[in-house]
Design an enzyme around this catalytic site. Structure first.
Site, PDB file in Angstrom:
ATOM      1  N   GLY A   1      -9.171 -23.704  12.964  1.00  0.00           N
ATOM      2  CA  GLY A   1     -10.514 -23.985  12.474  1.00  0.00           C
ATOM      3  C   GLY A   1     -11.044 -22.928  11.532  1.00  0.00           C
ATOM      4  O   GLY A   1     -12.112 -23.091  10.949  1.00  0.00           O
TER       5      GLY A   1
ATOM      6  N   GLU B   1      -4.536  -9.600   1.699  1.00  0.00           N
ATOM      7  CA  GLU B   1      -3.638  -9.684   2.841  1.00  0.00           C
ATOM      8  C   GLU B   1      -3.781 -10.977   3.643  1.00  0.00           C
ATOM      9  O   GLU B   1      -2.812 -11.453   4.235  1.00  0.00           O
ATOM     10  CB  GLU B   1      -3.845  -8.473   3.758  1.00  0.00           C
ATOM     11  CG  GLU B   1      -3.290  -7.169   3.205  1.00  0.00           C
ATOM     12  CD  GLU B   1      -4.278  -6.417   2.316  1.00  0.00           C
ATOM     13  OE1 GLU B   1      -5.294  -7.025   1.906  1.00  0.00           O
ATOM     14  OE2 GLU B   1      -4.043  -5.225   2.035  1.00  0.00           O
TER      15      GLU B   1
ATOM     16  N   GLY C   1       0.838  -1.185   0.000  1.00  0.00           N
ATOM     17  CA  GLY C   1       0.000   0.000   0.000  1.00  0.00           C
ATOM     18  C   GLY C   1       0.875   1.236   0.000  1.00  0.00           C
ATOM     19  O   GLY C   1       2.106   1.153   0.044  1.00  0.00           O
ATOM     20  N   SER C   2       0.272   2.371   0.013  1.00  0.00           N
ATOM     21  CA  SER C   2       1.028   3.618  -0.118  1.00  0.00           C
ATOM     22  C   SER C   2       1.990   3.847   1.036  1.00  0.00           C
ATOM     23  O   SER C   2       3.103   4.350   0.844  1.00  0.00           O
ATOM     24  CB  SER C   2       0.052   4.789  -0.218  1.00  0.00           C
ATOM     25  OG  SER C   2      -0.828   4.806   0.904  1.00  0.00           O
TER      26      SER C   2
ATOM     27  N   HIS D   1     -14.437 -29.297  20.864  1.00  0.00           N
ATOM     28  CA  HIS D   1     -15.179 -28.526  19.860  1.00  0.00           C
ATOM     29  C   HIS D   1     -16.650 -28.395  20.239  1.00  0.00           C
ATOM     30  O   HIS D   1     -17.348 -27.529  19.723  1.00  0.00           O
ATOM     31  CB  HIS D   1     -15.041 -29.206  18.488  1.00  0.00           C
ATOM     32  CG  HIS D   1     -15.514 -28.364  17.351  1.00  0.00           C
ATOM     33  ND1 HIS D   1     -15.770 -28.878  16.089  1.00  0.00           N
ATOM     34  CD2 HIS D   1     -15.791 -27.044  17.264  1.00  0.00           C
ATOM     35  CE1 HIS D   1     -16.184 -27.902  15.299  1.00  0.00           C
ATOM     36  NE2 HIS D   1     -16.206 -26.792  15.975  1.00  0.00           N
TER      37      HIS D   1
ATOM     38  N   HIS E   1      -0.634  -3.330   5.066  1.00  0.00           N
ATOM     39  CA  HIS E   1      -0.978  -1.920   4.877  1.00  0.00           C
ATOM     40  C   HIS E   1      -1.889  -1.443   6.017  1.00  0.00           C
ATOM     41  O   HIS E   1      -3.032  -1.873   6.117  1.00  0.00           O
ATOM     42  CB  HIS E   1      -1.682  -1.747   3.532  1.00  0.00           C
ATOM     43  CG  HIS E   1      -2.073  -0.330   3.236  1.00  0.00           C
ATOM     44  ND1 HIS E   1      -1.223   0.724   3.406  1.00  0.00           N
ATOM     45  CD2 HIS E   1      -3.227   0.199   2.762  1.00  0.00           C
ATOM     46  CE1 HIS E   1      -1.825   1.841   3.060  1.00  0.00           C
ATOM     47  NE2 HIS E   1      -3.046   1.555   2.666  1.00  0.00           N
TER      48      HIS E   1
ATOM     49  N   GLU F   1       3.699   1.788   2.694  1.00  0.00           N
ATOM     50  CA  GLU F   1       4.800   0.825   2.765  1.00  0.00           C
ATOM     51  C   GLU F   1       5.875   1.065   1.702  1.00  0.00           C
ATOM     52  O   GLU F   1       6.963   0.510   1.797  1.00  0.00           O
ATOM     53  CB  GLU F   1       4.276  -0.614   2.590  1.00  0.00           C
ATOM     54  CG  GLU F   1       3.426  -1.110   3.723  1.00  0.00           C
ATOM     55  CD  GLU F   1       2.048  -0.483   3.717  1.00  0.00           C
ATOM     56  OE1 GLU F   1       1.700   0.177   4.715  1.00  0.00           O
ATOM     57  OE2 GLU F   1       1.323  -0.610   2.720  1.00  0.00           O
TER      58      GLU F   1
END
Length: 518
Positions: A395, A47, A25-26, A277, A70, A28
């Site tokens: 999961g 991402e 992104g800008s 679970h 970003h 980075e």
């Protein structure tokens, strides 16, 4: 004087972290000014895919991987697989861009408010350095914390104008946090194991993380103890064709107790025993059984509902147990009954798993995310060699496909087989593009049962005759694959399956086989 960027690049090189996973992104972009030739940037098209690719890569290399996200938007997209990386205990150093320091008070466009709080609680440590000169030191600390057992992700938010600031270089250090375990507790465990009438061993993912494959085999054979796999284990920790292999424990209290009935000592290595679970009732272990758990995660030791827990590196702890007293003579446990050989009359996921097992190349690595087919996989696709199985410990969906890309990137000489459900695949289908662009040899096997079958099955536990939102008709996975550069084939009956699998397994690039099952 060096810049923050130059000091950081030198640090990453010293830490053997020249592969950066990201979706830029800008905020980075300045990191990549004069990007060095010995570094590579692995692009993911979303991402969450970026984090899962890095997760697979870090697990396969056993070194922390660097992820570049970003600000708030990119970090938000990544949170699902950040949660999975945390549960996988995968070492990741995640950096995220931040707007320039001079305009942070004005709530600028694409800034991150309370950046270090956003990814919690699924990072071990988070920091936005107080000044630009602190950035390399923050990244160094993030690396050391990520690599300390229990390993996991860390997070550093970096303002965009920091990279060109001057700073002092920073040296990489050696930081060792391997825990051999409390000697007195391990002596007690070894003594208890030697005098037990019917000991049993339960292995979790920590055995694989700590590279204790040979040691756990030696311990099981020394004590003639059957070996079960801990509930929902995300790695393979024992050869599933060994005479002492007993099977897989379900993630339910009553089922665990039933499976372990009759054993007087339950030794848990590298993973939690009581992972549930569904709600359960009654005891957590059979009456009269003593439980000793050896895990690398203090949190697991703390919440274990029964028995003694020792926090230690699994391999070192097993070596201590092997040095203990000789056991009493015991009869060999009964052999596990082999799975029934299927002929393909009913074109099921069980038959598909059986044929994958028959046709896969020796040493092939299976990365799985097909929840409704996990049982058939256990029955018909045994894992026979060390470090040849990876799955998602959380999961959450959307990890398996891009994780296969990361594993293949780390182990390019081996065939990677990604066994995926149709629903799971759609969470991260863009990962196919990265596999092609990187020239990786991955066989993507999508088992298409037309919906979220695992959810429909789980709904019956709650007495639901019908679950809403679980049907996935009219998805053409071959078209999705071909549009991203893969060759793909669709199989609808047993007659064409072997040829499709064999062609995929022998291909040098990435391919996709969509298998439509009943």
């Amino acid at each position: 004087m060096t810049t923050v960027r130059e000091a950081t690049i030198a640090l990453l090189r010293a830490l053997d972290m020249q592969t950066i996973f990201g979706n830029p992104g800008s905020t980075e972009l300045p990191l990549f000014r004069d990007f060095p030739d010995d570094f590579r940037y692995v692009l993911g098209l979303q991402e969450s895919i970026v984090v899962a690719m890095a997760d697979g890569y870090a697990q396969a290399t056993r070194n922390a991987a660097l992820v570049n996200l970003h600000s708030s938007a990119g970090t938000g997209h990544a949170l699902g697989n950040l949660f999975t990386a945390f549960k996988n205990q995968t070492p990741l150093v995640i950096t995220a861009g931040q707007q320039a320091r001079s305009i942070l008070s004005c709530e600028p466009f694409l800034f991150a408010e309370r950046a270090t709080e956003f990814p919690r609680p699924f990072v071990k440590w988070a920091c936005e350095p107080a000044c630009a000169q602190d950035v390399p030191a923050a990244i160094a600390r993030a690396y050391y914390v990520a690599m300390e057992p229990p390993c996991g992700p860390t997070f550093v938010s970096i303002p965009v104008d920091d990279w060109d600031r001057p700073c002092e270089p920073i040296r990489a250090r050696r930081v060792s946090a391997i825990n051999p375990g409390d000697p007195a507790a391990l002596t007690d465990a070894a003594d208890a194991l030697a005098i037990a009438d019917r000991p049993v061993i339960v292995v979790g993912a920590g055995v694989a993380r700590d590279q204790a494959w040979d040691e756990v085999i030696a311990l099981a054979e020394r004590h003639n103890a059957p070996v079960w796999v801990a509930p929902m284990s995300a790695r393979n920790s024992f050869p599933e064709d060994h005479r002492l292999f007993a099977g897989f424990l379900d993630a339910g209290r009553e089922k665990i107790v039933a499976r372990l009935q009759g054993y007087d000592l339950i030794l848990v290595l590298g993973g939690p025993l009581s992972l549930y679970h569904v709600e359960g009732f009654g005891p957590h272990v059979p009456e009269g059984a003593r439980v000793i758990q050896i895990v690398d995660n203090p949190a697991q030791a703390a919440w274990a509902p029964d028995g003694m827990a020792v926090v230690a590196n699994t391999r070192l702890a097993i070596l201590s147990l092997l040095a203990g007293p000789l056991p009493m003579e015991r009869a060999a446990p009964p052999l596990r009954q082999p799975a029934q050989v299927l002929q393909g009359m009913e074109f099921s996921d069980s038959f598909v798993m059986q044929q994958i097992a028959r046709l896969r190349p020796r040493g092939a690595i299976v990365v799985e995310e097909a929840p409704s087919s996990r049982g058939p996989m256990h029955d018909h696709l045994p894992m026979l060699e060390r470090d040849t199985f990876y799955t998602c410990a959380s999961g959450g969906l959307g990890h398996g496909l891009p994780a296969a890309v990361g594993v293949a990137l780390a182990r390019p000489s081996e065939k990677v087989i990604a066994v995926l459900g149709d629903g799971s695949s759609m969470y991260a289908i863009q990962g196919l593009w990265s596999a092609v662009q990187l020239g990786l040899s991955i066989s993507f096997i999508i088992i298409n049962n037309g919906g979220y079958a695992a959810l429909a099955s789980f709904g019956r536990i709650f007495g639901l005759d019908k679950t809403v939102g679980t049907q996935l008709p009219d998805i053409d996975f071959c078209a999705l694959a071909e549009g991203q550069g893969l060759s793909a084939v669709r199989v609808t009956d047993a007659n064409g399956l072997d040829a499709a699998l064999a062609a995929s397994f022998s291909a040098r690039g990435s391919t996709l086989v969509e298998v439509v099952v009943s």
